[in-house]
Design an enzyme around this catalytic site. Structure first.
Site, short mmCIF file in Angstrom:
data_model
loop_
_atom_site.label_atom_id
_atom_site.label_comp_id
_atom_site.label_asym_id
_atom_site.label_seq_id
_atom_site.Cartn_x
_atom_site.Cartn_y
_atom_site.Cartn_z
N GLU A 119 50.41 -31.19 137.81
CA GLU A 119 50.47 -29.91 137.10
C GLU A 119 51.68 -29.84 136.16
OE1 GLU A 119 47.98 -28.08 137.19
OE2 GLU A 119 47.03 -28.15 139.16
N HIS A 142 54.16 -23.55 141.81
CA HIS A 142 52.71 -23.40 141.99
C HIS A 142 52.42 -23.62 143.46
CE1 HIS A 142 48.48 -24.04 142.16
NE2 HIS A 142 48.59 -25.33 142.37
N HIS A 144 49.45 -22.34 146.95
CA HIS A 144 48.08 -21.92 147.29
C HIS A 144 48.12 -20.81 148.34
CE1 HIS A 144 46.67 -26.36 146.26
NE2 HIS A 144 47.06 -25.69 145.19
N HIS A 214 42.14 -21.01 143.05
CA HIS A 214 43.04 -22.16 143.17
C HIS A 214 44.41 -21.77 143.75
CE1 HIS A 214 44.95 -25.95 141.09
NE2 HIS A 214 45.50 -25.68 142.25
P1 13P Z 1 50.15 -32.60 142.95
O1 13P Z 1 50.18 -33.30 144.27
O2 13P Z 1 49.82 -33.50 141.80
O3 13P Z 1 51.45 -31.82 142.74
O4 13P Z 1 48.95 -31.54 142.97
C1 13P Z 1 48.89 -30.50 143.90
C2 13P Z 1 48.19 -29.31 143.37
O5 13P Z 1 48.31 -28.25 143.96
C3 13P Z 1 47.38 -29.40 142.13
O6 13P Z 1 47.02 -28.15 141.66
ZN ZN Z 2 47.13 -26.55 143.21
#
Ligand code: 13P
Ligand code: ZN
Length: 273
Positions: A119, A142, A144, A214
């Site tokens: 990302e 970022h 989840h 996401h």
């Molecule tokens: P990476 O392991 O490449 O950081 O990806 C994790 C992720 O949450 C992608 O949206």
């Molecule tokens: Zn992600």
């Protein structure tokens, strides 16, 4: 320990904070497997010694030209790396990158040739915007968060500022600490430039951005601040879903009560630089 950190206690403090926050992400259940990623602008710690460090992996393209990243350095989570591992070994599950003079590529300079997160286009687009606007913010996150992602599966919450209004109405602190609310990015392929561009547009007018089905993206003065921004909104989502599980739509604070909070706390209506 890495030589860069041994001679730079202030940089070590920043990396230690990243490690602390990634532990929280795992504990929260927001970081399954390699889920989520982080960048922190560490250019303030760069000196001649760091500038002289050779690249330890081939130069990689970012996918965009980012003019405000001239001469910048970032700590970046590695792609495929786990937050729970990063919490213990930050320099083996992330790396330090230097933006190349063409402003469209980067090279890894320390500690190990750990490839940055997939990302990266989103993270660096936001970092470029923060520098462009003279912001003091240094970190992008970022993750989840379960309840916010769950709410993004309901069309109602993807329209306009419906989600922001519902979250604000759950508890006064949400409005006080996330006065710009949450922006929505319709589903896009992870790691894409399209996702990065859409995220950039939404962060200009919101505290946190929600990627449909996401996760979230937040910016902060440091990584703890970006975590807090996400946590405040996710707490409101948890309250909404808990109240909803009682069997009816939660009442929410009245529009008057929310307006009063805005006035009494003199809350900003746009992103301060
Ligand atoms: P990476 O392991 O490449 O950081 O990806 C994790 C992720 O949450 C992608 O949206
Ligand atoms: Zn992600």
């Amino acid at each position: 320990m890495n030589s860069l950190l041994i001679s730079r206690p202030a940089l070590k403090t920043v990396i230690d904070q990243v490690a602390e926050v990634t532990g929280y992400l795992w504990q929260k259940g927001w970081a399954e497997r390699n889920g989520g990623n982080i960048t922190v602008n560490i250019t303030e710690f760069a000196d001649a010694e760091m500038a002289a460090l050779p690249a330890i992996a081939p130069v990689q393209q970012i996918g965009k030209v980012l003019p405000y990243l001239k001469g910048t350095y970032f700590y970046v989570k590695g792609t495929g790396k786990r937050m729970r591992d990063l919490a213990r070994y930050p320099m083996q599950n992330g790396s330090i990158i230097r933006i190349c003079p063409d402003l469209a590529s980067y090279e890894i300079i320390a500690d190990e040739p750990v490839m940055p997160t997939s990302e990266l286009p989103s993270h660096l687009s936001l970092q470029n915007y923060l520098l462009e606007t003279g912001s003091t913010y240094k970190a992008t996150l970022h993750t989840h968060p379960i309840e916010l992602v769950a709410m993004s599966h309901n069309r109602r919450f993807l329209k306009g500022d419906e989600l922001t209004q519902v979250l604000w109405s759950m508890i006064p602190e949400t409005l006080a600490f996330a006065p710009l609310g949450i922006g929505i990015v319709p589903y896009k392929i992870p790691g894409s430039i399209e996702l990065a561009d859409a995220t950039l547009e939404q962060i200009k007018t919101h505290d946190v951005v929600l990627w449909e089905k996401h996760g979230t993206v937040a910016v902060g003065t440091d990584i703890m601040d970006a975590f807090d921004q996400t946590d405040v909104l996710c707490k409101a989502a948890q309250i909404y879903l808990s109240a909803r599980s009682l069997g009816s739509e939660p009442e929410g604070m009245t529009a008057e009560a929310m307006h009063e909070i805005q006035e009494v706390f003199n809350l900003p209506k746009k992103r301060p630089c």
